[in-house]
Design a protein around this motif. Structure first.
Motif, PDB file in Angstrom:
ATOM      1  N   PRO A  94       0.796  -1.030  -0.255  1.00  0.00           N
ATOM      2  CA  PRO A  94       0.073  -0.047  -0.016  1.00  0.00           C
ATOM      3  C   PRO A  94       1.137   1.522  -0.306  1.00  0.00           C
ATOM      4  CG  PRO A  94      -0.275  -0.948   2.083  1.00  0.00           C
ATOM      5  CD  PRO A  94       0.471  -1.736   1.425  1.00  0.00           C
ATOM      6  N   ALA A  95       0.516   2.273  -0.322  1.00  0.00           N
ATOM      7  CA  ALA A  95       1.030   3.620  -0.567  1.00  0.00           C
ATOM      8  C   ALA A  95       0.807   4.113   1.254  1.00  0.00           C
ATOM      9  CB  ALA A  95       0.654   4.948  -1.730  1.00  0.00           C
ATOM     10  N   SER A  96       1.607   4.607   1.288  1.00  0.00           N
ATOM     11  CA  SER A  96       1.283   5.003   3.108  1.00  0.00           C
ATOM     12  C   SER A  96       2.404   6.317   3.763  1.00  0.00           C
ATOM     13  CB  SER A  96       1.419   4.044   3.933  1.00  0.00           C
ATOM     14  OG  SER A  96       2.814   4.120   4.646  1.00  0.00           O
ATOM     15  N   PRO A  97       1.779   7.432   4.217  1.00  0.00           N
ATOM     16  CA  PRO A  97       2.447   8.328   4.479  1.00  0.00           C
ATOM     17  C   PRO A  97       3.605   7.983   5.293  1.00  0.00           C
ATOM     18  CG  PRO A  97      -0.381   7.983   6.085  1.00  0.00           C
ATOM     19  CD  PRO A  97       0.697   7.171   5.129  1.00  0.00           C
ATOM     20  N   LYS A  98       4.102   6.906   5.759  1.00  0.00           N
ATOM     21  CA  LYS A  98       4.757   7.112   6.339  1.00  0.00           C
ATOM     22  C   LYS A  98       6.192   7.656   5.641  1.00  0.00           C
ATOM     23  CE  LYS A  98       6.411   2.835   5.423  1.00  0.00           C
ATOM     24  NZ  LYS A  98       7.486   2.524   4.547  1.00  0.00           N
ATOM     25  N   ASP A  99       6.629   7.768   4.802  1.00  0.00           N
ATOM     26  CA  ASP A  99       7.137   8.159   3.897  1.00  0.00           C
ATOM     27  C   ASP A  99       7.416   9.212   3.230  1.00  0.00           C
ATOM     28  OD1 ASP A  99       9.503   5.674   4.341  1.00  0.00           O
ATOM     29  OD2 ASP A  99       8.527   4.824   2.283  1.00  0.00           O
ATOM     30  N   ILE A 100       6.520  10.162   3.802  1.00  0.00           N
ATOM     31  CA  ILE A 100       5.879  11.759   3.308  1.00  0.00           C
ATOM     32  C   ILE A 100       6.980  12.538   4.876  1.00  0.00           C
ATOM     33  CG2 ILE A 100       4.597  13.336   3.654  1.00  0.00           C
ATOM     34  CD1 ILE A 100       2.947  11.558   2.650  1.00  0.00           C
ATOM     35  N   ARG A 101       7.683  13.417   4.602  1.00  0.00           N
ATOM     36  CA  ARG A 101       8.501  14.392   5.301  1.00  0.00           C
ATOM     37  C   ARG A 101       7.053  15.307   5.543  1.00  0.00           C
ATOM     38  NH1 ARG A 101      13.993  15.051   1.276  1.00  0.00           N
ATOM     39  NH2 ARG A 101      14.883  13.797   2.267  1.00  0.00           N
ATOM     40  N   LYS A 102       7.140  15.646   6.662  1.00  0.00           N
ATOM     41  CA  LYS A 102       6.050  16.725   7.141  1.00  0.00           C
ATOM     42  C   LYS A 102       7.065  17.741   6.790  1.00  0.00           C
ATOM     43  CE  LYS A 102       2.153  15.571   7.479  1.00  0.00           C
ATOM     44  NZ  LYS A 102       1.437  15.346   6.746  1.00  0.00           N
ATOM     45  N   LYS A 103       5.672  19.452   6.337  1.00  0.00           N
ATOM     46  CA  LYS A 103       6.700  20.559   6.635  1.00  0.00           C
ATOM     47  C   LYS A 103       6.797  21.016   7.790  1.00  0.00           C
ATOM     48  CE  LYS A 103       3.912  24.705   6.229  1.00  0.00           C
ATOM     49  NZ  LYS A 103       3.842  26.225   5.686  1.00  0.00           N
ATOM     50  N   ALA A 104       8.300  20.892   8.122  1.00  0.00           N
ATOM     51  CA  ALA A 104       8.627  22.484   8.831  1.00  0.00           C
ATOM     52  C   ALA A 104       8.982  20.478   9.720  1.00  0.00           C
ATOM     53  CB  ALA A 104       7.581  22.751   9.826  1.00  0.00           C
ATOM     54  N   GLN A 105       8.895  20.300   9.473  1.00  0.00           N
ATOM     55  CA  GLN A 105       9.320  18.329  10.538  1.00  0.00           C
ATOM     56  C   GLN A 105      10.966  18.498  10.360  1.00  0.00           C
ATOM     57  OE1 GLN A 105       8.463  15.056   8.163  1.00  0.00           O
ATOM     58  NE2 GLN A 105      10.695  14.311   8.394  1.00  0.00           N
ATOM     59  N   ASP A 106      11.800  19.687  10.209  1.00  0.00           N
ATOM     60  CA  ASP A 106      13.356  19.228  10.487  1.00  0.00           C
ATOM     61  C   ASP A 106      13.208  20.805  11.280  1.00  0.00           C
ATOM     62  OD1 ASP A 106      15.961  19.234  10.116  1.00  0.00           O
ATOM     63  OD2 ASP A 106      16.837  19.512   8.198  1.00  0.00           O
ATOM     64  N   LEU A 107      13.331  21.486  10.446  1.00  0.00           N
ATOM     65  CA  LEU A 107      13.004  23.461  10.689  1.00  0.00           C
ATOM     66  C   LEU A 107      11.893  24.534  10.664  1.00  0.00           C
ATOM     67  CD1 LEU A 107      16.363  24.333   8.972  1.00  0.00           C
ATOM     68  CD2 LEU A 107      16.398  23.603  11.561  1.00  0.00           C
ATOM     69  N   ALA A 108      12.049  25.133  11.913  1.00  0.00           N
ATOM     70  CA  ALA A 108      10.003  25.909  11.864  1.00  0.00           C
ATOM     71  C   ALA A 108      10.750  27.032  11.966  1.00  0.00           C
ATOM     72  CB  ALA A 108       9.115  25.276  13.249  1.00  0.00           C
ATOM     73  N   ALA A 109      10.135  27.765  10.536  1.00  0.00           N
ATOM     74  CA  ALA A 109      10.358  29.235  10.654  1.00  0.00           C
ATOM     75  C   ALA A 109      10.659  29.910  12.534  1.00  0.00           C
ATOM     76  CB  ALA A 109       9.970  29.439   9.768  1.00  0.00           C
ATOM     77  N   GLY A 110      11.163  30.243  12.579  1.00  0.00           N
ATOM     78  CA  GLY A 110      10.654  31.153  13.408  1.00  0.00           C
ATOM     79  C   GLY A 110      11.756  31.349  15.405  1.00  0.00           C
ATOM     80  N   ARG A 111      11.816  29.572  15.214  1.00  0.00           N
ATOM     81  CA  ARG A 111      12.359  28.523  15.652  1.00  0.00           C
ATOM     82  C   ARG A 111      13.760  28.988  16.098  1.00  0.00           C
ATOM     83  NH1 ARG A 111      10.146  22.566  18.004  1.00  0.00           N
ATOM     84  NH2 ARG A 111      12.270  23.373  19.004  1.00  0.00           N
ATOM     85  N   VAL A 112      14.028  29.084  17.429  1.00  0.00           N
ATOM     86  CA  VAL A 112      15.914  28.629  17.412  1.00  0.00           C
ATOM     87  C   VAL A 112      16.954  27.028  17.499  1.00  0.00           C
ATOM     88  CG1 VAL A 112      18.291  29.781  19.332  1.00  0.00           C
ATOM     89  CG2 VAL A 112      15.912  31.002  18.759  1.00  0.00           C
ATOM     90  N   TYR A 113      17.162  27.615  16.526  1.00  0.00           N
ATOM     91  CA  TYR A 113      17.820  26.046  16.641  1.00  0.00           C
ATOM     92  C   TYR A 113      19.550  26.280  16.934  1.00  0.00           C
ATOM     93  CZ  TYR A 113      13.662  24.181  14.284  1.00  0.00           C
ATOM     94  OH  TYR A 113      13.058  23.452  14.376  1.00  0.00           O
ATOM     95  N   LEU A 114      20.242  27.411  17.162  1.00  0.00           N
ATOM     96  CA  LEU A 114      21.619  27.149  17.456  1.00  0.00           C
ATOM     97  C   LEU A 114      21.859  28.774  18.666  1.00  0.00           C
ATOM     98  CD1 LEU A 114      23.272  27.008  14.042  1.00  0.00           C
ATOM     99  CD2 LEU A 114      22.847  25.658  15.623  1.00  0.00           C
ATOM    100  N   LYS A 115      22.416  28.126  19.979  1.00  0.00           N
ATOM    101  CA  LYS A 115      21.758  29.393  20.895  1.00  0.00           C
ATOM    102  C   LYS A 115      23.658  30.097  20.010  1.00  0.00           C
ATOM    103  CE  LYS A 115      19.979  28.627  23.770  1.00  0.00           C
ATOM    104  NZ  LYS A 115      18.615  29.626  24.485  1.00  0.00           N
ATOM    105  N   ARG A 116      23.434  31.511  20.956  1.00  0.00           N
ATOM    106  CA  ARG A 116      24.273  31.830  21.748  1.00  0.00           C
ATOM    107  C   ARG A 116      25.580  31.594  22.541  1.00  0.00           C
ATOM    108  NH1 ARG A 116      25.092  36.805  25.981  1.00  0.00           N
ATOM    109  NH2 ARG A 116      23.179  35.908  26.613  1.00  0.00           N
ATOM    110  N   GLY A 117      27.309  31.352  22.003  1.00  0.00           N
ATOM    111  CA  GLY A 117      27.797  30.663  22.578  1.00  0.00           C
ATOM    112  C   GLY A 117      28.397  29.551  22.069  1.00  0.00           C
ATOM    113  N   ASP A 118      27.121  28.991  21.254  1.00  0.00           N
ATOM    114  CA  ASP A 118      27.657  27.964  20.234  1.00  0.00           C
ATOM    115  C   ASP A 118      29.113  27.534  19.855  1.00  0.00           C
ATOM    116  OD1 ASP A 118      26.121  26.498  21.440  1.00  0.00           O
ATOM    117  OD2 ASP A 118      24.344  26.004  19.797  1.00  0.00           O
TER     118      ASP A 118
END
Ligand code: AMP
Ligand code: MG
Length: 409
Positions: A131-155
């Protein structure tokens, strides 16, 4: 004058007199490796920006192929294809499929994907054996969401973080300025490598070992050359150096008549402390001179490096606002005897090796000659073995160790 501080008191005092540098350097991404972020970074985009496929295969409606198998395959009519970067413009209807490739947006109407390995092509049709299934779909923003902090000052910017910053959309990064660290060698006997060695002379190794350690810590070494054993010469050379965030001198801080760095600071500086209860590296002096922190390192090559590593490196980390620790300690099994230094803390040079069966997963051997003038111990060794006051370490005991180079495996 405070004198003969413990290792802990000395570190506390140097950090008390160290402040993070102000300012931000907007720097191209490709020049940012090994530097330090001055601000938090939020993603400028969603990644993926829309739902897309993680596999090469076919996009379809899940309801159409529910229960598909090798025995009960499902045939769907192909209505087009969508490589990565070229979205399919139509809509997938009942009984239809679109050929899609990894990274391609999921076409409108489709809610499932089947991998190409689980299908067979039949002209204008595709035959699904799963069957075709949703498991191989990468959802929008699943890796990075606009506006969220992923790297911090001091890194600290590692290769992975440089890549992540690029994925977030940054071409330039706000970096902490690198501390400018002046390095001045003293001693009538000290000469530059590359020139003939006069009788009784010694090549200026400290300038280069310390510059390398400064660079490794994230600072910018400024070589100020060397001066002979005259107080005025030290003063003139420092005055000519211009603006620096930290001055390191080598030599001239012990008890002798020629210990001119100490004489100068006694006369014209503000001394925070002189001497630390450790070996090697007992006589350093820490002061402020002409508005700049000055760390007077001992002349002996091993002492100079050990003292810089234990106190100068943490200062540079603090100036950079680096959030990772300047050094770490690991437990190891001592395979040799390591002599203590009476009421002082000893930092013996060792060769540290990974061994999953040893306590702390490491073993450590002595480098051999532990004299503070034998620089070979810093070249062949990769760790400082801590021998606390009033103790020795016997072979077979567990010990605390500070790695300073690559640990052998
Ligand atoms: P000092 O601390 O000036 O008494 O020097 C202690 C020892 O370190 C002496 O044997 C010096 O010759 C040696 N020394 C001092 N400065 C340097 C240098 N820049 N490079 C290598 N050895 C040095
Ligand atoms: Mg000297």
């Amino acid at each position: 004058m405070r004198t003969s501080l413990s290792v802990e008191e000395a570190l506390e005092t140097v950090l008390e007199h160290t402040t993070p540098l102000r300012g931000v350097e907007e720097t191209p991404l490709n020049e940012s490796l090994g530097r330090v972020l001055a601000r938090d970074l939020q993603s400028l985009v969603d990644h993926p920006d829309v739902d897309n496929t993680a596999v090469d295969g076919y996009a379809a409606r899940a309801a159409d192929s529910a229960g598909a198998s090798g025995e009960n395959p499902v045939r769907l009519r192909l209505i087009g294809e969508s490589p990565a970067g070229r979205p399919f413009s139509g809509e997938v209807g009942p009984g239809e499929a679109v050929s899609i490739f990894t990274g391609a947006p999921l076409p409108a109407g489709a809610d499932a994907v089947v991998a190409v390995e689980d299908t067979e092509r039949d002209g204008e049709f595709v035959v699904l054996k799963k069957p075709a299934s949703p498991k191989d779909i990468r959802k929008k923003a699943q890796d990075l969401a606009a506006g969220r902090v992923y790297l911090k000052r001091g890194d600290l910017l590692t290769p992975g973080r440089v890549g992540l910053a690029a994925a977030m959309g940054y071409a330039r990064l706000p970096l902490a300025p690198r501390p400018r660290v002046g390095i001045l060698s003293t001693g009538d006997e000290v000469v530059e490598p590359g020139t003939p060695l006069p009788p009784g002379g010694v090549y200026n190794s400290n300038a280069y070992s310390i510059a390398a350690l400064v660079r490794e810590a994230g600072g910018e070494p400024v070589l100020l050359g060397k001066v002979g054993d005259r107080v005025e010469a030290v003063k003139e050379q420092l005055a000519a150096a211009g603006s620096l965030d930290l001055v390191l001198t080598s030599g001239g801080v012990s008890m002798g008549d020629y210990d001119i760095v100490r004489h100068l600071l006694e006369r014209e500086g503000t001394i925070h402390f002189w001497k630390i209860l450790q070996r090697p590296g007992g006589p350093p002096i820490f002061a402020e001179f002409a508005g700049t922190p000055l760390f007077g390192l001992p002349g002996n090559p091993v002492s100079a490096m050990v003292v810089f590593f234990l106190y100068g490196r943490p200062m540079i980390f603090k100036m950079l606002g680096r959030s990772d620790p300047p050094y770490r300690k690991v437990r190891a099994l001592a395979e040799d005897f390591f002599k203590g230094a009476g009421h002082k803390t000893a930092f013996r040079r060792g060769v540290l090796r990974y061994d999953p069966r040893a306590p702390g997963c490491h073993r450590v051997n002595t480098v051999g000659n532990q004299s503070s003038e034998v620089l070979r111990s810093m070249a062949s060794g990769n760790a400082l073995v801590i021998v606390p006051p009033h103790t020795n370490v016997e072979a077979g005991e567990a010990v605390e160790v500070i790695p300073f180079g690559d640990v052998q495996t």
